[in-house]
Design an enzyme around this catalytic site. Structure first.
Site, mmCIF file in Angstrom:
data_model
loop_
_atom_site.group_PDB
_atom_site.id
_atom_site.type_symbol
_atom_site.label_atom_id
_atom_site.label_comp_id
_atom_site.label_asym_id
_atom_site.label_seq_id
_atom_site.Cartn_x
_atom_site.Cartn_y
_atom_site.Cartn_z
ATOM 1 N N GLU A 150 -4.056 8.908 -6.971
ATOM 2 C CA GLU A 150 -4.886 8.147 -6.034
ATOM 3 C C GLU A 150 -6.211 8.852 -5.739
ATOM 4 O OE1 GLU A 150 -2.462 6.252 -2.744
ATOM 5 O OE2 GLU A 150 -1.016 7.700 -3.501
ATOM 6 N N SER B 236 -0.616 3.243 -3.172
ATOM 7 C CA SER B 236 -1.632 2.370 -3.782
ATOM 8 C C SER B 236 -1.068 1.542 -4.926
ATOM 9 C CB SER B 236 -2.841 3.184 -4.270
ATOM 10 O OG SER B 236 -3.495 3.796 -3.190
ATOM 11 N N TYR C 16 -7.781 -2.940 -4.700
ATOM 12 C CA TYR C 16 -9.042 -2.214 -4.753
ATOM 13 C C TYR C 16 -10.130 -2.838 -5.615
ATOM 14 C CZ TYR C 16 -6.078 1.312 -2.639
ATOM 15 O OH TYR C 16 -5.209 1.973 -1.809
ATOM 16 N N ARG D 61 0.297 3.155 8.648
ATOM 17 C CA ARG D 61 0.476 1.737 8.354
ATOM 18 C C ARG D 61 1.873 1.506 7.817
ATOM 19 N NH1 ARG D 61 -2.539 0.675 3.801
ATOM 20 N NH2 ARG D 61 -0.697 -0.149 2.765
ATOM 21 N N ASP E 150 4.336 -1.413 5.855
ATOM 22 C CA ASP E 150 4.247 -2.621 5.037
ATOM 23 C C ASP E 150 5.585 -3.357 4.995
ATOM 24 O OD1 ASP E 150 1.668 -1.813 4.511
ATOM 25 O OD2 ASP E 150 2.170 -0.906 2.580
ATOM 26 N N GLU F 241 7.434 0.179 2.891
ATOM 27 C CA GLU F 241 7.046 1.587 2.917
ATOM 28 C C GLU F 241 6.159 1.876 4.111
ATOM 29 O OE1 GLU F 241 5.008 2.353 -0.759
ATOM 30 O OE2 GLU F 241 3.098 1.613 -0.013
ATOM 31 N N ASN G 245 2.772 4.336 5.252
ATOM 32 C CA ASN G 245 1.632 5.105 4.751
ATOM 33 C C ASN G 245 1.146 6.004 5.876
ATOM 34 O OD1 ASN G 245 0.717 3.577 2.020
ATOM 35 N ND2 ASN G 245 1.481 2.103 3.516
ATOM 36 N N GLY H 151 -5.514 4.001 3.234
ATOM 37 C CA GLY H 151 -6.860 3.937 2.699
ATOM 38 C C GLY H 151 -7.887 3.602 3.758
#
Length: 333
Positions: A21, A153, A220, A259, A261, A274, A276, A280
């Site tokens: 990443e 990612s 992205y 974060r 998800d 998951e 984070n 990002g």
């Protein structure tokens, strides 16, 4: 420089690293560095490649760094390694501590913790060969997700609809380490950002038909990925989603910001995918998007995250005593 930014002292923004990443991290770090400068923070940006990591302790002293904003994603930066270095140096840093960062990077460990607490997360199996992956998929039912047990990612992640696709998906995932097969949950994709003890508005993610799921390109590169804020859920259901997100985040010992998800199936059941611990912070990123929805601009968000280090220096306090995040530039957070 205001009293608020002066209190932060000299800040080092760590970015880049050596994980899969790296490019995303460079984009995140540059954006954070520019935002802090625009807010009047005395900040420098550092590309922490392997050579720079060996000199980090010396540079922290030479540059007279007061605190660090970690914008590193993936192995080496989001998995507890750099957090351990900073704790040894007794330099405050943003986000979760060493142990929680390590757990957050390990999808299998996260899922086991969540399962133990009775939270919903898709069935999974760690596999060591394409044959084992096919066997696991047959047991779970098609389609399945094949992905690395670490990294983020959506690097090395594939949705596989039939046995013929297993070998290639396994090999792509294995390039990034240990491999897992996960039950595929059909439905809507949601994410909830955490800042201190608060959760920001949930976002529904709508990848275009060209993408089988919210993959790396959808995250992205694609310009047609949809992001819904408000997310379309009822107030009551969004509140439940936020509560589960905070619970899941806290169960792994995470704090500061991050974060969580989810996938929501046809019956309205939310499945944890998951967490984070260093999300990002690019132009396509979800945490800044959620912050904007409550009136917090990007510099204000970056300062709010950084201000958490004033009340929880170097993450050396007991997790149970961790404080909430600081206020944003306009007081919304």
């Amino acid at each position: 420089m205001s009293e608020r930014t002066q209190a932060l002292g000299r800040v080092m923004v760590l970015m880049g690293g050596w994980s899969a990443e790296r490019d995303v991290s460079l984009a995140s770090g540059r954006a954070v560095h520019e935002a802090l400068l625009s807010a009047g923070v005395d900040a420098i940006g550092v590309d922490l490649d392997r050579a720079a990591a060996q000199e980090l302790g010396h540079r922290l002293v030479a540059e007279r760094i007061d605190r660090v904003f970690i914008a590193l994603h993936g192995r080496g930066g989001e998995d507890g390694q750099v957090q351990a270095l900073l704790e040894l140096a007794e330099v405050p840093y943003t986000g979760s501590g060493m142990a929680a960062s390590a757990v957050g990077m390990d999808k299998v460990m996260c899922k086991r913790i969540w399962q133990g607490a009775g939270l919903d997360t898709p069935a999974f199996s760690v596999v060591d060969s394409p044959a084992a992956a096919r066997e696991a998929a047959e047991s779970m039912g098609w389609p399945v997700i094949i992905k690395p047990t670490a990294d983020g990612s959506s690097v090395g992640v594939s949705k596989v609809d039939e046995p013929a696709g297993v070998e290639q998906a396994f090999r792509e995932a294995a390039l990034h380490g240990e491999v897992m097969v996960e039950q595929f949950i059909a439905g809507g994709e949601y994410t909830v950002a955490i800042l201190g003890e608060q959760s920001l508005p949930a976002i529904r993610i709508e990848a275009s038909a060209e993408h089988a799921f919210y993959d790396y390109q959808a995250k992205y590169e694609a310009e047609d990925t949809g992001y819904r804020i408000p997310c379309g859920l009822s107030d009551e259901e969004e509140a439940r989603l936020a509560e589960v997100a905070r619970t899941a985040f806290g169960l792994i010992g995470a704090r500061g910001w991050g974060r969580v998800d989810f996938m929501r199936d046809a019956e309205g059941r939310h499945w944890l995918i998951e967490v984070n611990t260093v999300p990002g912070m690019t132009s396509h990123s979800l945490v800044p998007m959620a912050a904007r929805a409550v009136g917090v601009d990007f510099p204000g968000l970056c300062v709010a995250i950084l201000e958490q280090t004033l009340v929880n220096p170097a993450n050396l306090v007991n997790p149970d005593e961790a404080s909430t995040g600081g206020e944003s530039a306009d007081g919304a957070i």
